[in-house]
Structures are given as structure tokens and as C-alpha cells.
Design a protein around this motif. Structure first.
Motif, PDB file in Angstrom:
ATOM      1  N   ALA A   1     -28.392 -15.089 -32.542  1.00  0.00           N
ATOM      2  CA  ALA A   1     -29.739 -14.387 -33.034  1.00  0.00           C
ATOM      3  C   ALA A   1     -31.098 -14.302 -31.931  1.00  0.00           C
ATOM      4  CB  ALA A   1     -30.138 -14.952 -34.529  1.00  0.00           C
ATOM      5  N   VAL A   2     -31.500 -13.363 -32.412  1.00  0.00           N
ATOM      6  CA  VAL A   2     -32.869 -13.752 -31.765  1.00  0.00           C
ATOM      7  C   VAL A   2     -34.192 -13.721 -33.092  1.00  0.00           C
ATOM      8  CG1 VAL A   2     -33.719 -10.783 -32.439  1.00  0.00           C
ATOM      9  CG2 VAL A   2     -34.260 -11.270 -30.358  1.00  0.00           C
ATOM     10  N   LEU A   3     -35.012 -14.681 -32.339  1.00  0.00           N
ATOM     11  CA  LEU A   3     -35.841 -14.673 -33.673  1.00  0.00           C
ATOM     12  C   LEU A   3     -37.173 -14.250 -32.752  1.00  0.00           C
ATOM     13  CD1 LEU A   3     -37.319 -16.943 -35.174  1.00  0.00           C
ATOM     14  CD2 LEU A   3     -38.440 -18.283 -33.425  1.00  0.00           C
ATOM     15  N   VAL A   4     -37.685 -13.098 -33.905  1.00  0.00           N
ATOM     16  CA  VAL A   4     -38.800 -12.212 -33.384  1.00  0.00           C
ATOM     17  C   VAL A   4     -40.083 -12.925 -34.874  1.00  0.00           C
ATOM     18  CG1 VAL A   4     -39.728  -9.864 -33.661  1.00  0.00           C
ATOM     19  CG2 VAL A   4     -37.702 -10.401 -32.118  1.00  0.00           C
ATOM     20  N   ASP A   5     -41.187 -13.283 -34.545  1.00  0.00           N
ATOM     21  CA  ASP A   5     -42.529 -13.460 -35.747  1.00  0.00           C
ATOM     22  C   ASP A   5     -42.331 -14.267 -36.784  1.00  0.00           C
ATOM     23  OD1 ASP A   5     -44.343 -11.437 -33.956  1.00  0.00           O
ATOM     24  OD2 ASP A   5     -43.685  -9.571 -35.079  1.00  0.00           O
ATOM     25  N   GLY A   6     -41.431 -15.122 -36.193  1.00  0.00           N
ATOM     26  CA  GLY A   6     -40.957 -15.812 -37.484  1.00  0.00           C
ATOM     27  C   GLY A   6     -39.138 -15.949 -38.221  1.00  0.00           C
ATOM     28  N   ARG A   7     -38.911 -15.084 -37.810  1.00  0.00           N
ATOM     29  CA  ARG A   7     -37.667 -14.411 -38.391  1.00  0.00           C
ATOM     30  C   ARG A   7     -36.675 -14.074 -37.696  1.00  0.00           C
ATOM     31  NH1 ARG A   7     -38.693  -9.058 -41.911  1.00  0.00           N
ATOM     32  NH2 ARG A   7     -36.837  -9.682 -42.769  1.00  0.00           N
ATOM     33  N   TYR A   8     -34.952 -14.885 -37.784  1.00  0.00           N
ATOM     34  CA  TYR A   8     -33.637 -14.596 -36.642  1.00  0.00           C
ATOM     35  C   TYR A   8     -33.202 -13.168 -37.744  1.00  0.00           C
ATOM     36  CZ  TYR A   8     -34.072 -19.432 -35.472  1.00  0.00           C
ATOM     37  OH  TYR A   8     -35.447 -20.361 -34.663  1.00  0.00           O
TER      38      TYR A   8
ATOM     39  N   ALA B   1     -30.536  -6.830 -38.778  1.00  0.00           N
ATOM     40  CA  ALA B   1     -30.383  -7.408 -40.568  1.00  0.00           C
ATOM     41  C   ALA B   1     -30.726  -8.576 -40.015  1.00  0.00           C
ATOM     42  CB  ALA B   1     -29.064  -6.791 -40.988  1.00  0.00           C
ATOM     43  N   PRO B   2     -31.989  -9.343 -40.820  1.00  0.00           N
ATOM     44  CA  PRO B   2     -32.287 -10.781 -41.119  1.00  0.00           C
ATOM     45  C   PRO B   2     -30.582 -11.418 -41.411  1.00  0.00           C
ATOM     46  CG  PRO B   2     -33.971  -9.404 -42.364  1.00  0.00           C
ATOM     47  CD  PRO B   2     -32.531  -8.476 -41.915  1.00  0.00           C
ATOM     48  N   VAL B   3     -30.758 -12.626 -40.528  1.00  0.00           N
ATOM     49  CA  VAL B   3     -29.994 -13.917 -40.952  1.00  0.00           C
ATOM     50  C   VAL B   3     -30.194 -14.440 -42.469  1.00  0.00           C
ATOM     51  CG1 VAL B   3     -28.668 -15.605 -40.264  1.00  0.00           C
ATOM     52  CG2 VAL B   3     -30.028 -14.262 -38.069  1.00  0.00           C
ATOM     53  N   ALA B   4     -29.514 -14.470 -43.499  1.00  0.00           N
ATOM     54  CA  ALA B   4     -29.475 -15.160 -44.544  1.00  0.00           C
ATOM     55  C   ALA B   4     -29.501 -16.553 -44.847  1.00  0.00           C
ATOM     56  CB  ALA B   4     -28.586 -14.041 -45.318  1.00  0.00           C
TER      57      ALA B   4
ATOM     58  N   GLY C   1     -32.869 -20.438 -42.264  1.00  0.00           N
ATOM     59  CA  GLY C   1     -33.971 -21.804 -42.351  1.00  0.00           C
ATOM     60  C   GLY C   1     -32.983 -23.237 -42.530  1.00  0.00           C
ATOM     61  N   SER C   2     -31.636 -22.464 -43.321  1.00  0.00           N
ATOM     62  CA  SER C   2     -30.837 -23.587 -43.433  1.00  0.00           C
ATOM     63  C   SER C   2     -29.603 -23.816 -42.834  1.00  0.00           C
ATOM     64  CB  SER C   2     -30.715 -23.216 -45.163  1.00  0.00           C
ATOM     65  OG  SER C   2     -29.892 -22.064 -44.951  1.00  0.00           O
ATOM     66  N   LEU C   3     -29.414 -23.263 -42.266  1.00  0.00           N
ATOM     67  CA  LEU C   3     -28.542 -23.414 -41.042  1.00  0.00           C
ATOM     68  C   LEU C   3     -28.765 -24.578 -39.839  1.00  0.00           C
ATOM     69  CD1 LEU C   3     -27.368 -19.684 -40.496  1.00  0.00           C
ATOM     70  CD2 LEU C   3     -26.505 -21.267 -41.941  1.00  0.00           C
ATOM     71  N   ARG C   4     -27.884 -24.891 -39.398  1.00  0.00           N
ATOM     72  CA  ARG C   4     -27.653 -25.843 -38.620  1.00  0.00           C
ATOM     73  C   ARG C   4     -27.903 -24.921 -37.262  1.00  0.00           C
ATOM     74  NH1 ARG C   4     -23.811 -25.719 -34.552  1.00  0.00           N
ATOM     75  NH2 ARG C   4     -23.911 -27.736 -32.792  1.00  0.00           N
ATOM     76  N   ILE C   5     -29.082 -25.410 -35.887  1.00  0.00           N
ATOM     77  CA  ILE C   5     -29.128 -24.893 -34.537  1.00  0.00           C
ATOM     78  C   ILE C   5     -28.102 -24.776 -33.750  1.00  0.00           C
ATOM     79  CG2 ILE C   5     -30.703 -24.120 -33.180  1.00  0.00           C
ATOM     80  CD1 ILE C   5     -33.776 -24.901 -35.179  1.00  0.00           C
ATOM     81  N   GLY C   6     -27.762 -24.199 -33.367  1.00  0.00           N
ATOM     82  CA  GLY C   6     -26.188 -24.963 -31.652  1.00  0.00           C
ATOM     83  C   GLY C   6     -27.206 -24.135 -30.527  1.00  0.00           C
ATOM     84  N   ALA C   7     -26.800 -25.038 -29.533  1.00  0.00           N
ATOM     85  CA  ALA C   7     -27.402 -24.621 -28.469  1.00  0.00           C
ATOM     86  C   ALA C   7     -27.070 -22.987 -28.197  1.00  0.00           C
ATOM     87  CB  ALA C   7     -25.851 -25.300 -27.107  1.00  0.00           C
ATOM     88  N   PRO C   8     -28.365 -22.947 -27.272  1.00  0.00           N
ATOM     89  CA  PRO C   8     -28.657 -20.750 -27.626  1.00  0.00           C
ATOM     90  C   PRO C   8     -27.858 -20.645 -26.815  1.00  0.00           C
ATOM     91  CG  PRO C   8     -29.840 -22.408 -26.527  1.00  0.00           C
ATOM     92  CD  PRO C   8     -29.643 -23.986 -26.811  1.00  0.00           C
ATOM     93  N   ILE C   9     -26.910 -20.714 -25.424  1.00  0.00           N
ATOM     94  CA  ILE C   9     -26.141 -19.913 -24.804  1.00  0.00           C
ATOM     95  C   ILE C   9     -24.314 -21.014 -25.109  1.00  0.00           C
ATOM     96  CG2 ILE C   9     -27.084 -19.910 -22.806  1.00  0.00           C
ATOM     97  CD1 ILE C   9     -26.487 -22.225 -21.380  1.00  0.00           C
ATOM     98  N   ALA C  10     -23.197 -20.559 -25.407  1.00  0.00           N
ATOM     99  CA  ALA C  10     -22.436 -20.576 -25.353  1.00  0.00           C
ATOM    100  C   ALA C  10     -21.971 -21.871 -23.986  1.00  0.00           C
ATOM    101  CB  ALA C  10     -21.620 -19.692 -25.025  1.00  0.00           C
ATOM    102  N   ARG C  11     -20.967 -22.161 -24.496  1.00  0.00           N
ATOM    103  CA  ARG C  11     -20.960 -23.170 -23.142  1.00  0.00           C
ATOM    104  C   ARG C  11     -20.233 -23.120 -21.676  1.00  0.00           C
ATOM    105  NH1 ARG C  11     -15.208 -27.489 -23.808  1.00  0.00           N
ATOM    106  NH2 ARG C  11     -16.733 -28.277 -25.428  1.00  0.00           N
ATOM    107  N   PRO C  12     -21.379 -22.846 -21.081  1.00  0.00           N
ATOM    108  CA  PRO C  12     -21.842 -22.310 -19.731  1.00  0.00           C
ATOM    109  C   PRO C  12     -19.810 -23.061 -18.636  1.00  0.00           C
ATOM    110  CG  PRO C  12     -22.129 -24.328 -19.737  1.00  0.00           C
ATOM    111  CD  PRO C  12     -21.699 -23.865 -21.066  1.00  0.00           C
ATOM    112  N   SER C  13     -19.991 -22.365 -17.906  1.00  0.00           N
ATOM    113  CA  SER C  13     -18.617 -22.665 -16.164  1.00  0.00           C
ATOM    114  C   SER C  13     -19.516 -24.193 -16.097  1.00  0.00           C
ATOM    115  CB  SER C  13     -18.418 -21.986 -15.866  1.00  0.00           C
ATOM    116  OG  SER C  13     -19.809 -21.269 -15.197  1.00  0.00           O
ATOM    117  N   ALA C  14     -20.991 -24.090 -15.790  1.00  0.00           N
ATOM    118  CA  ALA C  14     -21.183 -25.337 -15.016  1.00  0.00           C
ATOM    119  C   ALA C  14     -22.546 -25.980 -15.559  1.00  0.00           C
ATOM    120  CB  ALA C  14     -21.382 -24.738 -13.176  1.00  0.00           C
TER     121      ALA C  14
END
Length: 290
Positions: free
Chosen positions: A15-22, A55-58, A61-74
Motif C-alpha cells: 500500500a501507499v499512504l497519501v493524505d492519511g489514506r492507504y 483504490a483505497p484499502v478497505a 485502520g483495523s489491519l495489522r501493520i507489517g514491516a514496510p519491506i518484505a524480507r530483505p536478503s541482508a
């Protein structure tokens, strides 16, 4: 821009966050990872936002926030990069960057619960500016080239078990750095155009009490130098994470107690967002991290 990954562990939505909306990036991005960052993904998102096609993410606000990058190689880390932290650790400031590694599976969401490792008596917090690499980085000619290889910045907590790190380390630090969940990351990956990355406030709290309060301007080795220096010794790949050191105010100083089950640690970096972790005993049911 601020990129995020929302949803259950292992099924995060880019997702991308813009003006408080994902906004949902899944139509144009499989994930926020090295492939996305090195293949023009950021510009594709800019174009999609201009076109109004996301489209906005439905229920964001109730979703868990994951690390913003998938697992890095290092995950490459710089030790004692603030003079005052070196002093509270009983060391003189280093003449060259000190490097150690964390395993990639330490990277978890910014608000995920963290287990105190079994047999731990000295689990510690460390607020740190994290650098996310945007393209392969090897043998840069000068620090000035570094910014072209940086996709963005993140808030990171370089959690450490000091007894494992110092007393039973065998001379290396990573034994005390690699317990499951020992690298809460996020909430966002913020592109360099949005932050003055060499002048950001860093703060931490434990159970609501202030611990660290500094700025990245106090780094011994600044961001651009760190990336250039690392490139002389190893190749950083897109999506890799570089942690740039912590300022004074950790439990290792002797001024504060170490973390225990039931404690809550919060960290924040100006412009990059805030984290909150509850610490639990390792005998509890193990959380399956991403």
C-alpha cells in the motif's frame, strides 16, 4: 511517498499512504521488495496516483501493520555510531564503522509483540534510522553516489540481548542481535524526497518513560558515508536493510533496567513513524513472524 504493508503475517497487502489514506498497490506491485524497488516501482506508483487509478484499502485502520519491506536478503548494522552511546557502552568512538549482521528473519512489524529470549536477563532497546537499498550497490566511487542507491528510510528497533552479545559472544555481536522478532521495522518506508535524513529526531520510551532523545545529525558516520563504506566491502542488493546505529539512553548504560515480560517499548523517528512493542515471555505461544 510512504509505502506500507498491511494485513496478517505472511499475507500483507502492499500500500501507499497519501493524505492519511492507504491505497492498494496490489494491481501494480506484488510486494514492497527488491524487485519492486529496482524495477521502477516507485515511479509506477507515482503515475498511478496521478491517474487516480488506485483504490483505497478497505478497513485499513483495523489491519495489522507489517514491516514496510518484505524480507530483505541482508540486514547490515553499524555499531556505536553515536559518540555518547559509545561512551555509555564503555568504548571510545570508533575510527571506522563497526559492522555486524542481523538475520533477515528478525524483521517484523512495528507493533508486533516480541518475545524475551529464553535465558535472557539483558534484553535492550535501540531506536535506529534504517536505510532501504534501492538498487545493487557495490564499489561506489564516493559518498555522493549513495543517495542514488537509497530507496528510502524506516524506523527500526535494533533489539539486543547484551549478555548474549558481550559475555557469550566469542568476540562477535550477532549472537545477541538475532532472536526472533529482534528487528521491528516501520510503519512506513519513506522516500528520500520527504525527509531531511541527516537531521531527524530519534526518541524511545519504556512504559511511557523517556529513554533516548537525539538526532541523526549526531551520527559519527553519516548516511551517505555508511552506504559508500559498506559498498567497498560487500554488495548490497535491492531491498536490503542497513541500520545506522543508536544514540545514548539504552539499558546497557546502567541507568535503566533491561526489558522484561509485560514492558512496552515505543520508538519514533521524525517523519518515519512510531512503533509500539509489548514484550512477552518466551514460554508463551510463539508468534509466527513474517
Amino acid at each position: 511517498m510512504k509505502f506500507a504493508r498491511l494485513g496478517p503475517i505472511g499475507r500483507e497487502l502492499p500500500a501507499v499512504l497519501v493524505d492519511g489514506r492507504y491505497f492498494d498497490l496490489s494491481p501494480i506491485a506484488r510486494d514492497i521488495d527488491g524487485d519492486f524497488l529496482s524495477s521502477g516501482g516507485v515511479e509506477r506508483v507515482r503515475e498511478a496516483l496521478r491517474a487516480g487509478s488506485l483504490a483505497p484499502v478497505a478497513g485499513a485502520g483495523s489491519l495489522r501493520i507489517g514491516a514496510p519491506i518484505a524480507r530483505p536478503s541482508a540486514v547490515v548494522c553499524i555499531g556505536m555510531n553515536y559518540a555518547a552511546h559509545a561512551a555509555e557502552s564503555g568504548s571510545t568512538p570508533p575510527d571506522v564503522p563497526i559492522i555486524f549482521l542481523k538475520t533477515p528473519n528478525t524483521v517484523v512489524g512495528p507493533n508486533d509483540a516480541v518475545e524475551i529470549p529464553r535465558n535472557s536477563t539483558k534484553t535492550d532497546w535501540e531506536v535506529e534510522l534504517g536505510i532501504v537499498i534501492g538498487k545493487r550497490t557495490s564499489y561506489l566511487a564516493s559518498p555522493a553516489e549513495s543517495i542514488d542507491h537509497i530507496a528510502g528510510f524506516v524506523t527500526a528497533n535494533d533489539l539486543s540481548e547484551r549478555d548474549f552479545q558481550m559475555a557469550v559472544s566469542g568476540g562477535q555481536w550477532s549472537k545477541g542481535k538475532c532472536a526472533p522478532g529482534f528487528n521491528p521495522t516501520g510503519p512506513w518506508l519513506v522516500t528520500p524526497d520527504e525527509v531531511d535524513y541527516q537531521n531527524l529526531a530519534l526518541r524511545s520510551w519504556v512504559n511511557g518513560e523517556a529513554r533516548q532523545d537525539s538526532t541523526t545529525a549526531d551520527q559519527i558516520f553519516p548516511v551517505d558515508f555508511v552506504v559508500w563504506h559498506l559498498s567497498q566491502y560487500l554488495a548490497l542488493e535491492p531491498g536490503d536493510l542497513v541500520l545506522t546505529g543508536t544514540p545514548e539512553g539504552v539499558a546497557l548504560s546502567g541507568r535503566f533496567p533491561y526489558l522484561a515480560a509485560g514492558d512496552v517499548c515505543e520508538i519514533e523517528i521524525e517523519g518515519l513513524g512510531r512503533q509500539r512493542q509489548e514484550f512477552i515471555d518466551a514460554t508463551n505461544e510463539r508468534q509466527h513472524h513474517e
